[in-house]
Design a protein around this motif. Structure first.
Motif, PDB file in Angstrom:
ATOM      1  N   TYR A  73       7.048  10.135  -9.545  1.00 32.85           N
ATOM      2  CA  TYR A  73       6.262   9.839  -8.345  1.00 32.85           C
ATOM      3  C   TYR A  73       6.804   8.611  -7.642  1.00 32.85           C
ATOM      4  N   GLN A  74       6.467   8.482  -6.371  1.00 39.29           N
ATOM      5  CA  GLN A  74       6.956   7.327  -5.627  1.00 39.29           C
ATOM      6  C   GLN A  74       6.391   6.027  -6.210  1.00 39.29           C
ATOM      7  N   GLY A  75       5.169   6.130  -6.755  1.00 40.24           N
ATOM      8  CA  GLY A  75       4.580   4.956  -7.409  1.00 40.24           C
ATOM      9  C   GLY A  75       5.452   4.465  -8.561  1.00 40.24           C
ATOM     10  N   GLN A 109       0.835  -1.188   0.000  1.00 41.77           N
ATOM     11  CA  GLN A 109       0.000   0.000   0.000  1.00 41.77           C
ATOM     12  C   GLN A 109       0.877   1.248   0.000  1.00 41.77           C
ATOM     13  N   LEU A 110       0.665   2.130  -0.966  1.00 41.67           N
ATOM     14  CA  LEU A 110       1.387   3.393  -0.993  1.00 41.67           C
ATOM     15  C   LEU A 110       0.350   4.481  -1.167  1.00 41.67           C
ATOM     16  N   GLY A 111       0.084   5.258  -0.097  1.00 43.00           N
ATOM     17  CA  GLY A 111      -1.014   6.218  -0.146  1.00 43.00           C
ATOM     18  C   GLY A 111      -2.292   5.454  -0.435  1.00 43.00           C
ATOM     19  N   ASN A 112      -3.024   5.924  -1.457  1.00 40.76           N
ATOM     20  CA  ASN A 112      -4.248   5.201  -1.782  1.00 40.76           C
ATOM     21  C   ASN A 112      -4.055   4.210  -2.930  1.00 40.76           C
ATOM     22  N   GLN A 113      -2.752   3.994  -3.310  1.00 42.29           N
ATOM     23  CA  GLN A 113      -2.482   3.056  -4.404  1.00 42.29           C
ATOM     24  C   GLN A 113      -2.141   1.687  -3.831  1.00 42.29           C
ATOM     25  N   THR A 114      -2.604   0.650  -4.520  1.00 41.22           N
ATOM     26  CA  THR A 114      -2.275  -0.710  -4.108  1.00 41.22           C
ATOM     27  C   THR A 114      -1.434  -1.372  -5.187  1.00 41.22           C
TER      28      THR A 114
END
Lengths: 374, 578
Positions: free
Chosen positions: B434-436, B351-356
């Motif tokens: 971005y971190q993503g 989980q990274l922020g609201n991204q999975t």
């Protein structure tokens, strides 16, 4: 200041050296005829070169008149910035050339090409005329400054690499420094240093440049490539004989035995068709032109203007000697244009600008009569 | 104040200068007198006769051999019928020559002949080919014909053939006629229109060595075009041969392994970069390309949706997927972000922020540390350490391991791939990193692109304990090594992980061919379709000799599709080691 306000039509009409203008236009016309002839080969005929040269001629005449109106004094006033611009252009060219991994000697604006090396000749002459008359090269320090500042341009040209133009620059510099009353022993020193540098120079040449020099010494070394051009050009000139083969009758040019007939070998085309009589006439016209160019130098009181005339003469003289001698196989192939003859927009334009500067010097005594006392 | 130059001083000098300018012209006049008056007759004779003819004698190219001396590119002698444009000037001569050839079954019309002569034209005295590629029988038949004109003459030429056909196409490349652009841009004027040059592969790379030196012949002819004497003759010089590191039998095995698949297989010696197999599938037959292919066939070849002309080994850029995890691991170890004991819990997603971000195994791997994470190819573990290391450090270590730079193999047209990173994204995409993006990057997905050859080279650096080797095909080329700044202990940890992959992990199938393999599987997401299957590995695992990388485009699972292919290749190489 009066001297920097340019010349009126009245002053120009009064002081103009008409015979110089006529000589220039006749030489240009003869060149145009040769370019037309070079273009009308068997099975591959084009009048495109001649037409384009005619257009460039018209542009050059306009430039000539403009330069004359502005007056050489204003050009000399701006000579340092002009020189800086020329140096900058050459730097950009080398940088772009390096980036594209090719030798570049052109800036292209649509279909019109511009060669900074040609512009640089005028810039160099203006620069040295002003510099050497303000700081006469009679002491080693001043001589060295003049050589270093003008030599920068030669180095940049060699980087391109454009050996032919570098030689033109060298002869301009030498002639102007010699004319600026540099003591004879220094001149001898420059010549000695030049000779001593020859081996290094040879090593720095590209393979094809070496080949050109070698085939100059013995064309049969490479009879199929570079040497063949020398042989064929000599055949063209020699077979012209006394009277020549007549306009559009030259076989060497029209059957494509001559490479680059409209530029490098333009004199061979001319000499084949108009023979010794034609060739001698052209030589006499150039002799007359040099006499008039230098006459302007004697008549002016402005030392800068004197050097300016020497510079322009040296430029045209070297290119004339080189290209005519090359057409007879008496000098190596360098690809230098024959002044006023060879096809090529920037070279023609810059030659006219140079000649206009000298013409402006010729016009100037008209005003000196009024202003020199002040 | 200093007054500058004195006018009077100058005028003396000016007089000298002027006289030199004017009187030196008399040298030119003397030259004109000599050539135009004294020797005029001689030159008029030479010009009117135009008696000299020139022929370029083209040398045979150097041969190309495989490691055991099997010929891969050789020359056969055929004949051209040549003539000089100046002897073919009239329309009747075009007509009679064309009908002569037509009589002997060689299709030709006066117009087609005229067109071909125009195309080759350089100068009137320089020979052009009228008909090409004739056999000795055809030539003798033609010469016997009473209509065989004085203006024609046969000339031997060399034709390139590739005995193994498509097998080595992407290595050897092919030759063809030099293009107009190449002619105009060449810096030393060696070539002329119609010359044959290497267009791709070894043929192009070693053009200067293979081409030899052109000979020439200058002959004097009489007024009817018959040869009187040789004025000058220089023998052409055969080009030098080249021996490759690659062996035809090994390459045949590679082709068999890759049969029916779209992808690439490359194998090399980890100690010196000698390439042992280099196969891009599907391949093409270079022979028709050198003979002159019709434009219809050419566009069919280029338009083939399987892209047989594309060299997938070194010019194809793909997302590397899991084999890239060794870079993330090396970066984490070297930056002290993690050691072999550092562990993370994998619940099946990250989980990274609201991204999975999912792990490939939806049910999760439980607690994993470095070696186990490599063995199971646990995505979540690498997400975790990737984000902790950060993108700048990741690209730094990626670059250290050769990502984003050409491997330097001796073939033209190699791709760099894309190392991506902050700078890259800002200049290419006009967007911040971005971190993503870092999360995707740490498992070899996202913007990152690599060639199979780059991955093979990267794994060779692990196999040989720390040197990036430059792959080489020319056996005479000296090996080149660049040391990688990764400490031995860290290298060993990663290598242990890679052994575990094949021993008990995702790459078990690769170890079923009788040799101990270490490596990494990859199933790389492909934005354009099915997943790409990867396997990169080396063998024998305890003392590595060879590295091999396989990519199967749209092949799906790396462990079941690509793994066995690398296993077979490495087993073959180890078994057949001399």
């Amino acid at each position: 200041m009066l001297a920097e306000s340019g010349y009126s039509w009245g002053e120009i009409r009064k002081g103009l050296d008409w015979s110089m203008c006529v000589a220039v236009l006749v030489l240009f016309a003869l060149g145009l005829v040769s370019i037309y002839s070079a273009g009308s080969g068997v099975r591959r005929s084009t009048s495109g070169y001649a037409i384009r040269q005619l257009v460039w001629g018209a542009v050059s005449v306009m430039a000539y008149v403009t330069v004359l109106r502005i007056g050489y004094q204003n050009f000399l006033r701006w000579s340092y910035p002009i020189y800086a611009v020329a140096v900058a252009m050459l730097c950009v060219l080398i940088a772009v050339g390096t980036a594209t991994r090719g030798a570049l000697s052109w800036f292209r604006f649509g279909s019109v090409g511009f060669q900074p090396a040609e512009f640089g000749k005028v810039a160099l002459i203006l620069f040295l005329a002003r510099f050497c008359s303000r700081y006469p090269p009679d002491a080693p320090k001043r001589l060295f400054s003049a050589l270093a500042l003008s030599g920068a341009m030669v180095v940049l040209i060699l980087f391109q690499p454009d050996l032919g133009s570098a030689l033109v620059y060298g002869s301009i510099i030498f002639a102007m420094i010699a004319a600026a009353d540099t003591p004879g022993k220094y001149l001898a020193g420059i010549v000695t240093a030049g000779v001593a540098a020859l081996p290094f120079f040879w090593n720095s040449l590209k393979a094809y440049q070496k080949l050109r020099l070698v085939v100059f010494l013995d064309p049969y070394v490479d009879p199929q490539g570079a040497g063949y051009n020398v042989i064929q050009s000599r055949i063209a000139v020699g077979s012209g004989g006394l009277w020549g083969k007549g306009f559009l009758q030259g076989t060497q040019g029209r059957l494509h035995f001559l490479p680059e007939p409209h530029t490098d070998f333009i004199f061979s085309v001319f000499a084949e068709e108009f023979g010794f009589v034609g060739g001698l006439s052209v030589m006499l016209l150039f002799a007359f032109l040099f006499w008039r160019l230098m006459r302007a130098a004697f008549r002016t009181k402005d030392t800068r203007a004197k050097l300016l005339c020497v510079g322009v003469s040296a430029w045209l003289w070297f290119q004339l000697m080189e290209s005519v001698a090359m057409s007879m196989g008496l000098a190596p192939i360098t690809g230098l244009p024959m002044p006023l003859f060879s096809y090529g927009g920037s070279s023609l334009l810059m030659e006219f600008v140079g000649l206009a500067l000298v013409q402006s010097v010729a016009v100037s005594p008209v005003r000196d009569k009024l202003a020199s006392i002040a | 104040m200093y007054n500058g130059l004195e006018r009077i001083d100058l005028d003396k000098r000016l007089l000298y200068v002027r006289n030199i300018f004017i009187f030196s012209l008399s040298f030119l006049v003397m030259g004109l007198v000599y050539f135009q008056l004294v020797r005029a007759d001689e030159y008029v004779e030479l010009a009117s006769g135009n008696r000299l003819r020139m022929i370029r004698l083209l040398p045979p190219r150097g041969n190309i051999y495989d490691a055991s001396g099997v010929p891969l590119a050789v020359n056969v002698r055929t004949f051209d019928i040549k003539s000089y444009p100046m002897d073919l000037r009239s329309d009747e001569s075009f007509g009679s020559v064309a009908s002569l050839f037509a009589r002997h079954g060689i299709p030709m019309t006066p117009d087609s002949l005229k067109e071909s002569v125009e195309k080759q034209y350089v100068a009137p005295y320089r020979a052009v080919s009228v008909a090409t590629n004739l056999t000795l029988a055809q030539v003798s038949d033609l010469v016997m014909d009473p209509g065989f004109s004085q203006a024609l003459f046969p000339s031997p030429v060399w034709r390139r053939i590739y005995p193994v056909g498509s097998l080595m196409a992407h290595v050897i490349g092919y030759v063809g006629e030099i293009t107009r652009e190449d002619l105009e841009t060449q810096r030393d004027p060696y070539y002329q229109a119609g010359d044959i040059v290497g267009k791709s592969g070894i043929e192009a790379m070693y053009e200067e060595q293979l081409r030899g030196a052109v000979g020439d012949q200058v002959v004097e002819v009489d007024s009817r075009g018959r040869r009187l004497r040789d004025v000058n003759y220089n023998d052409p010089l055969k080009g030098s041969d080249i021996r490759l590191t690659i062996d035809t039998a090994t390459q045949r095995e590679a082709a068999r392994i890759m049969e029916g698949k779209r992808g690439a297989l490359v194998a090399m010696d980890v100690s010196d970069g000698a390439v042992k197999a280099f196969f891009s599938s599907p391949a093409y037959d270079p022979n028709p390309l050198t003979w002159g292919i019709s434009s219809k066939e050419w566009s069919a070849l280029l338009g083939d949706k399987n892209l047989p002309m594309m060299n997938r080994v070194m010019s194809g850029s793909y997302p590397p997927g899991s084999p890239f995890k060794v870079v993330t691991a090396a970066a984490a170890l070297m930056e002290n972000t993690a050691d072999t004991r550092t562990s993370f819990f994998c619940p099946g997603s990250f989980q990274l922020g609201n991204q999975t971000f999912r792990c490939w195994r939806r049910s999760g791997h439980g607690r994993e540390s470095l070696i186990g994470a490599l063995r199971d190819s646990c995505d979540v573990y690498f997400y975790q350490i990737g984000v902790k290391v950060g993108i700048d450090k990741l690209t730094k270590w990626a670059r250290e391991l050769g990502v984003g730079e050409r491997t330097g193999i001796d073939l033209p047209g190699e791709s760099r791939g894309t190392i991506a990173g902050r700078e890259w994204k800002r200049s290419r995409r006009k967007e911040a990193w971005y971190q993503g993006d870092t999360v995707n990057y740490s498992i070899g997905q996202g913007f990152l692109l690599m060639t199979p050859l780059q991955l093979a080279r990267m794994y060779a650096a692990f196999a040989n304990d720390g040197s990036l080797v430059t792959p080489r095909l020319n056996a005479e080329k000296l090996p080149e090594m660049t040391p990688v700044k990764i400490t031995k202990a860290h290298m060993d940890s990663i290598k242990t992980g890679l052994r575990e992959v094949v021993r008990v992990g995702t790459g078990r199938v690769a170890g079923r061919y009788g040799v101990d393999v270490a490596g990494k599987t990859g199933t790389a997401q492909n934005p354009h379709g099915e997943d790409h299957a990867w396997f990169v590995g080396y063998a024998p695992a305890n003392d590595p000799k060879y590295v091999a990388a396989v990519l199967v485009e749209g092949g799906g699972s790396g462990s079941s599709v690509a793994g066995p292919l690398v296993g077979q290749m490495l087993a073959y190489l180890v078994e057949h080691e001399k």
